[in-house]
Design a protein around this motif. Structure first.
Motif, mmCIF file in Angstrom:
data_model
loop_
_atom_site.group_PDB
_atom_site.id
_atom_site.type_symbol
_atom_site.label_atom_id
_atom_site.label_comp_id
_atom_site.label_asym_id
_atom_site.label_seq_id
_atom_site.Cartn_x
_atom_site.Cartn_y
_atom_site.Cartn_z
ATOM 1 N N THR A 1 -39.454 -139.558 55.773
ATOM 2 C CA THR A 1 -39.104 -140.230 54.526
ATOM 3 C C THR A 1 -37.671 -139.857 54.183
ATOM 4 O OG1 THR A 1 -41.381 -140.211 53.710
ATOM 5 C CG2 THR A 1 -39.629 -140.468 52.081
ATOM 6 N N LEU A 2 -36.826 -140.874 54.054
ATOM 7 C CA LEU A 2 -35.411 -140.665 53.783
ATOM 8 C C LEU A 2 -35.031 -141.348 52.476
ATOM 9 C CD1 LEU A 2 -33.875 -141.420 57.332
ATOM 10 C CD2 LEU A 2 -34.711 -139.236 56.436
ATOM 11 N N THR A 3 -34.125 -140.719 51.749
ATOM 12 C CA THR A 3 -33.526 -141.380 50.596
ATOM 13 C C THR A 3 -32.213 -142.006 51.038
ATOM 14 O OG1 THR A 3 -32.365 -139.369 49.900
ATOM 15 C CG2 THR A 3 -34.570 -139.757 48.988
ATOM 16 N N TYR A 4 -31.735 -142.957 50.269
ATOM 17 C CA TYR A 4 -30.469 -143.595 50.626
ATOM 18 C C TYR A 4 -29.639 -143.849 49.375
ATOM 19 C CZ TYR A 4 -32.750 -147.964 49.206
ATOM 20 O OH TYR A 4 -33.403 -148.939 48.490
ATOM 21 N N GLU A 5 -28.336 -143.859 49.572
ATOM 22 C CA GLU A 5 -27.381 -144.202 48.521
ATOM 23 C C GLU A 5 -26.553 -145.379 49.006
ATOM 24 O OE1 GLU A 5 -27.088 -142.801 45.492
ATOM 25 O OE2 GLU A 5 -28.733 -141.392 45.912
ATOM 26 N N VAL A 6 -26.261 -146.306 48.110
ATOM 27 C CA VAL A 6 -25.478 -147.497 48.441
ATOM 28 C C VAL A 6 -24.150 -147.423 47.689
ATOM 29 C CG1 VAL A 6 -25.408 -150.014 48.438
ATOM 30 C CG2 VAL A 6 -27.603 -148.822 48.710
ATOM 31 N N LEU A 7 -23.058 -147.463 48.427
ATOM 32 C CA LEU A 7 -21.720 -147.363 47.851
ATOM 33 C C LEU A 7 -20.956 -148.662 48.099
ATOM 34 C CD1 LEU A 7 -20.881 -143.790 49.213
ATOM 35 C CD2 LEU A 7 -21.941 -144.381 47.024
ATOM 36 N N THR A 8 -20.316 -149.172 47.080
ATOM 37 C CA THR A 8 -19.534 -150.403 47.205
ATOM 38 C C THR A 8 -18.229 -150.115 47.934
ATOM 39 O OG1 THR A 8 -20.455 -151.271 45.150
ATOM 40 C CG2 THR A 8 -18.413 -152.274 45.946
ATOM 41 N N ARG B 1 -12.063 -153.303 47.915
ATOM 42 C CA ARG B 1 -11.270 -154.400 48.490
ATOM 43 C C ARG B 1 -12.069 -155.174 49.545
ATOM 44 N NH1 ARG B 1 -7.498 -150.367 49.077
ATOM 45 N NH2 ARG B 1 -7.162 -150.778 51.291
ATOM 46 N N SER B 2 -13.305 -155.468 49.218
ATOM 47 C CA SER B 2 -14.151 -156.290 50.092
ATOM 48 C C SER B 2 -14.936 -157.243 49.206
ATOM 49 C CB SER B 2 -15.115 -155.417 50.914
ATOM 50 O OG SER B 2 -16.140 -154.894 50.078
ATOM 51 N N GLU B 3 -15.528 -158.253 49.805
ATOM 52 C CA GLU B 3 -16.324 -159.226 49.052
ATOM 53 C C GLU B 3 -17.803 -158.898 49.212
ATOM 54 O OE1 GLU B 3 -16.380 -164.035 48.191
ATOM 55 O OE2 GLU B 3 -15.251 -163.231 49.866
ATOM 56 N N GLY B 4 -18.195 -157.819 48.525
ATOM 57 C CA GLY B 4 -19.605 -157.466 48.508
ATOM 58 C C GLY B 4 -20.072 -156.550 49.623
ATOM 59 N N HIS B 5 -19.166 -155.939 50.408
ATOM 60 C CA HIS B 5 -19.596 -155.015 51.460
ATOM 61 C C HIS B 5 -20.117 -153.722 50.840
ATOM 62 C CE1 HIS B 5 -16.777 -156.992 54.671
ATOM 63 N NE2 HIS B 5 -17.686 -157.823 54.184
ATOM 64 N N ARG B 6 -21.142 -153.141 51.488
ATOM 65 C CA ARG B 6 -21.757 -151.908 50.987
ATOM 66 C C ARG B 6 -21.950 -150.909 52.107
ATOM 67 N NH1 ARG B 6 -25.302 -155.975 50.585
ATOM 68 N NH2 ARG B 6 -27.128 -154.644 50.686
ATOM 69 N N LEU B 7 -21.659 -149.645 51.812
ATOM 70 C CA LEU B 7 -21.920 -148.546 52.740
ATOM 71 C C LEU B 7 -23.239 -147.904 52.339
ATOM 72 C CD1 LEU B 7 -21.062 -146.459 54.947
ATOM 73 C CD2 LEU B 7 -19.925 -145.191 53.107
ATOM 74 N N VAL B 8 -24.183 -147.838 53.270
ATOM 75 C CA VAL B 8 -25.506 -147.267 53.011
ATOM 76 C C VAL B 8 -25.635 -145.988 53.824
ATOM 77 C CG1 VAL B 8 -27.989 -147.688 52.998
ATOM 78 C CG2 VAL B 8 -26.394 -149.608 52.735
ATOM 79 N N VAL B 9 -25.937 -144.874 53.150
ATOM 80 C CA VAL B 9 -26.054 -143.573 53.808
ATOM 81 C C VAL B 9 -27.428 -142.993 53.513
ATOM 82 C CG1 VAL B 9 -25.072 -141.268 54.076
ATOM 83 C CG2 VAL B 9 -23.569 -143.191 53.512
ATOM 84 N N TYR B 10 -28.118 -142.548 54.561
ATOM 85 C CA TYR B 10 -29.451 -141.955 54.425
ATOM 86 C C TYR B 10 -29.363 -140.433 54.513
ATOM 87 C CZ TYR B 10 -31.430 -146.612 55.090
ATOM 88 O OH TYR B 10 -31.760 -147.935 54.949
ATOM 89 N N GLN B 11 -30.314 -139.772 53.862
ATOM 90 C CA GLN B 11 -30.335 -138.315 53.910
ATOM 91 C C GLN B 11 -31.745 -137.803 53.656
ATOM 92 O OE1 GLN B 11 -28.547 -136.339 50.352
ATOM 93 N NE2 GLN B 11 -27.907 -138.431 49.781
ATOM 94 N N ALA B 12 -31.925 -136.496 53.917
ATOM 95 C CA ALA B 12 -33.191 -135.816 53.645
ATOM 96 C C ALA B 12 -32.869 -134.375 53.273
ATOM 97 C CB ALA B 12 -34.120 -135.871 54.860
ATOM 98 N N GLU B 13 -33.802 -133.736 52.621
ATOM 99 C CA GLU B 13 -33.607 -132.347 52.205
ATOM 100 C C GLU B 13 -33.485 -131.445 53.435
ATOM 101 O OE1 GLU B 13 -33.056 -129.345 49.462
ATOM 102 O OE2 GLU B 13 -33.319 -131.487 49.038
ATOM 103 N N PRO B 14 -32.373 -130.694 53.559
ATOM 104 C CA PRO B 14 -32.205 -129.797 54.719
ATOM 105 C C PRO B 14 -33.375 -128.816 54.841
ATOM 106 C CG PRO B 14 -30.141 -130.013 53.528
ATOM 107 C CD PRO B 14 -31.183 -130.678 52.683
ATOM 108 N N GLY B 15 -33.752 -128.549 56.076
ATOM 109 C CA GLY B 15 -34.830 -127.614 56.345
ATOM 110 C C GLY B 15 -36.217 -128.211 56.322
ATOM 111 N N THR B 16 -36.312 -129.513 56.071
ATOM 112 C CA THR B 16 -37.619 -130.174 56.034
ATOM 113 C C THR B 16 -37.869 -130.911 57.345
ATOM 114 O OG1 THR B 16 -36.709 -132.227 55.112
ATOM 115 C CG2 THR B 16 -37.393 -130.515 53.543
ATOM 116 N N PRO B 17 -39.132 -131.214 57.652
ATOM 117 C CA PRO B 17 -39.418 -132.022 58.844
ATOM 118 C C PRO B 17 -38.719 -133.372 58.818
ATOM 119 C CG PRO B 17 -41.431 -130.983 58.048
ATOM 120 C CD PRO B 17 -40.378 -130.720 57.013
#
Length: 279
Positions: free
Chosen positions: A238-245, A248-264
């Motif tokens: 199970t991963l959480t994600y953040e979406v960053l605009t 200087r783009s027309e609606g492009h988004r950077l999506v980054v996933y992460q999880a709590e360090p030390g967890t499975p």
């Protein structure tokens, strides 16, 4: 003008979900012809005439004032995203010039960000969810998407049409609903964008699940969240994600996933970046 408008469809969909008791109206006896609030009830609570509100739903009432829209948004208990969508639809989107097809080109600085955030899975999406670029872990997060030509790689298309789409998401219903709600929001911002129109048309024809969710008229921009993966190579996580605009783009988004360090979940996520994906 008997034809349905996007504004009318949105208002009808939202009022159908509000029970009279929720807005202080007495419960009625007998069966109501339509679920939720009636037109006359919305009009009364918003302080406008039933004739005015009816014309608004039918697309015959142009240029509603901000005060009227705010009143209707309050009656229908719209979220911030839904309120913004209401104002966009009321601004006569059909009269706007057709949106141009956005460039798929990314600045070198944006591409470098994908490497900087590694080993966390990350990718860049267009306004219509086209997969424009990804780091190794980001590409492996969606198994099988690399089998499609680069121009066909799209996370919404993957969710509804790829054979592995339903299998890889443990919370597919949640992911699917959020995907459609986000596309509704994008369609309100870019009502004539050819890439958005084409994608919605394709998915509505090819996926009954998409068509049903689209007709619900939920509106919600994706800014963060959680996805449960049943990945064929690294197992469940199970991963959480953040979406960053992307600036200087027309609606492009950077999506980054992460999880709590030390967890499975974190350990499984790290495994994604340990092998390159072809394509």
């Amino acid at each position: 003008m008997a034809a349905k408008t996007d504004l009318g469809e949105f208002l009808r969909a939202r009022r159908s979900r509000i029970a009279p008791q929720e807005v202080g109206l007495p419960a009625t006896t007998g069966r109501r012809r339509t679920p939720g609030l009636r037109r006359e009830e919305v009009a009364m609570l918003a302080g406008v005439s039933i004739e005015y509100y009816t014309r608004l739903e039918q697309g015959k009432q142009g240029n509603p004032s901000p005060a009227v829209l705010e009143a209707i948004a309050g009656v229908l208990r719209l979220s911030e995203d839904e309120r913004g969508h209401l104002f966009e639809l009321a601004d006569a989107p059909a009269a706007r010039p057709a949106a141009s097809r956005p460039s798929r080109q990314l600045r070198a600085e944006v591409r470098r960000l994908l490497d900087i955030v590694a080993p966390h899975p990350a990718y860049v999406l267009s306004r219509a969810n086209d997969l424009l670029a990804a780091n190794a872990a980001g590409m492996r997060l969606l198994p099988g998407i690399e089998e499609w030509p680069a121009a066909s790689r799209n996370t919404a298309r993957y969710t509804f049409l790829h054979p592995r789409g339903k299998r890889v998401y443990g919370n597919w219903d949640e992911v699917a609903a959020a995907t459609v709600a986000h596309l509704r929001a994008v369609a309100g911002t870019y009502p004539n964008a050819p890439d958005v129109v084409a994608l919605v048309g394709e998915l509505a024809v090819k996926s009954r699940e998409f068509a049903a969710l689209w007709d619900r008229y939920d509106v919600r921009r994706r800014t963060n969240g959680r996805k449960c993966f049943r990945h064929p190579e690294v197992g469940s996580m199970t991963l959480t994600y953040e979406v960053l605009t992307v600036a200087r783009s027309e609606g492009h988004r950077l999506v980054v996933y992460q999880a709590e360090p030390g967890t499975p979940d974190h350990d499984a996520m790290l495994l994604l970046g340990m092998a390159e994906v072809s394509g």
